[in-house]
Design an enzyme around this catalytic site. Structure first.
Site, PDB file in Angstrom:
ATOM      1  N   THR A 190       0.830  -1.219   0.000  1.00  0.00           N
ATOM      2  CA  THR A 190       0.000   0.000   0.000  1.00  0.00           C
ATOM      3  C   THR A 190       0.862   1.266   0.000  1.00  0.00           C
ATOM      4  OG1 THR A 190      -0.253   0.055   2.420  1.00  0.00           O
ATOM      5  CG2 THR A 190      -1.857  -1.240   1.156  1.00  0.00           C
ATOM      6  N   LEU A 235      -3.139   4.400   0.269  1.00  0.00           N
ATOM      7  CA  LEU A 235      -4.535   4.006   0.124  1.00  0.00           C
ATOM      8  C   LEU A 235      -4.622   2.493   0.301  1.00  0.00           C
ATOM      9  CD1 LEU A 235      -7.357   5.036  -0.336  1.00  0.00           C
ATOM     10  CD2 LEU A 235      -6.953   4.956  -2.805  1.00  0.00           C
ATOM     11  N   HIS A 236      -4.785   2.075   1.554  1.00  0.00           N
ATOM     12  CA  HIS A 236      -4.626   0.669   1.933  1.00  0.00           C
ATOM     13  C   HIS A 236      -5.720  -0.250   1.362  1.00  0.00           C
ATOM     14  CE1 HIS A 236      -1.615   1.939   4.912  1.00  0.00           C
ATOM     15  NE2 HIS A 236      -2.492   2.741   5.482  1.00  0.00           N
ATOM     16  N   ASP A 237      -6.938  -0.093   1.836  1.00  0.00           N
ATOM     17  CA  ASP A 237      -7.962  -1.121   1.646  1.00  0.00           C
ATOM     18  C   ASP A 237      -8.367  -1.384   0.198  1.00  0.00           C
ATOM     19  OD1 ASP A 237      -9.665  -0.314   4.774  1.00  0.00           O
ATOM     20  OD2 ASP A 237      -7.935  -1.589   4.351  1.00  0.00           O
ATOM     21  N   CYS A 239      -6.640  -1.708  -2.265  1.00  0.00           N
ATOM     22  CA  CYS A 239      -5.686  -2.633  -2.915  1.00  0.00           C
ATOM     23  C   CYS A 239      -6.213  -4.074  -2.882  1.00  0.00           C
ATOM     24  CB  CYS A 239      -4.337  -2.558  -2.218  1.00  0.00           C
ATOM     25  SG  CYS A 239      -3.432  -1.018  -2.514  1.00  0.00           S
TER      26      CYS A 239
END
Ligand code: RIB
Ligand code: CA
Length: 307
Positions: A190, A235-237, A239
């Protein structure tokens, strides 16, 4: 045929983008959204999920779940997501949650599913673990478990651990023990997907839909990551969702992953053996690289499809 998925989340400024991407993508069939406490308390993560689903004019059911980890106390992360979990961006209230506790709903969907279902976890894994540890016979109905979780190097909530893994490490251990394929979008992945003001501006130019504009408003509130040099926030989630839609944007590595469940400073660490040093059996796949421009283009294109 669209991939049937359940999304378990803790909205959350990045969860918001992930939910919108999932709801906007014809490659996916979102059977249910389940919610846990995480970035903020369950009362807020639940109301945030309901508001986001209503904003997208989606009929996907939203179910409340665990408000704390399997063991230990609940700890939130308002420094990144704001006290309300969406950076202070106020949305019209959504409808009521659909009756049924998250773990029960996950089990029911798996039990009744004609085909196996992909579980996507983008918050603490408590709901997913409760479902699978209370009815282990359902594991074969799980196609795979795709998680935003963990890190092979530095954590983001402690030096050792990433927030979702740290929030409920026993739950993550349970998922690893199911024997089903587990896919990790870690902090190292991320970190390649940095939201910058330029990327937000590019999104804004793609349309006037309220979902697109609200997501841009929310993302504009997220503080730049000191850990990543301050250019923007990872922008973690999304991904985890994007990999299901466009796996070609990613590279992967099969490896063993074990959990540090101790009480010490390493608690919640995901011990990701990328070089096979331990000789432990391979039980997971980590996403190693992402085509960042392709990822943000996919997101912008899908967000622009929403109302
Ligand atoms: O460490 C990042 C993860 O923790 C993301 O899922 C974010 O929403 C928080 O839940
Ligand atoms: Ca999350």
């Amino acid at each position: 045929m669209p991939i049937p998925i359940i999304v378990d989340c803790d909205p959350g400024t990045d969860d918001a983008v992930a939910l919108m991407l999932a709801l906007a993508s014809p490659e996916l069939s979102v059977l249910a959204i389940t919610v846990a406490g995480g970035n903020v308390g369950l009362d807020l993560t639940l109301s945030n999920a309901l508001a986001l689903v209503a904003l997208a004019e989606s009929q996907v059911p939203v179910h409340a779940g665990a408000d704390r980890p399997l063991l230990g106390r609940f700890v939130s992360e308002p420094r990144v997501h704001g006290a309300d979990g969406l950076g202070g961006i106020i949305l019209p209230a959504g409808g009521p949650p659909t009756p049924g506790l998250a773990a029960d709903v996950i089990r029911r969907i798996l039990r009744d599913a004609a085909e196996s279902v992909t579980l996507v976890g983008i918050g603490p894994a408590t709901n997913l673990a409760l479902a699978l540890t209370t009815e282990p016979a359902l594991a074969p109905k799980v196609e795979r478990i795709v998680l935003m979780s963990g890190a092979w190097a530095e954590g983001n909530v402690t030096p050792a651990a990433e927030f979702n893994a740290w929030s409920d490490p026993e739950a993550l251990e349970i998922l690893l023990d199911t024997g089903r394929p587990v896919v990790f979008a870690t902090l190292e992945l991320t970190a390649q997907a940095i939201v910058t003001p330029a990327r937000i501006a590019a999104w804004r130019g793609l349309g006037n839909g309220r979902c697109l504009q609200v997501i841009c408003d929310i993302q504009a509130t997220v503080p730049p990551s000191r850990r990543l040099g301050g250019a923007g926030a990872p922008l973690h989630d999304p991904c985890a969702i994007a990999w299901l839609i466009r796996p070609d944007l990613f590279t992967t590595r099969a490896c063993s992953v074990r959990m540090d469940l101790g009480p010490g400073p390493g608690r919640g660490r995901t011990l990701i053996d990328r070089w096979g040093r331990t000789g432990d059996p391979v039980n997971a796949m980590v996403l190693e690289t992402v085509d960042a421009d392709g990822f943000f283009n996919l997101l912008g294109q899908r967000l622009a499809l929403l109302p």
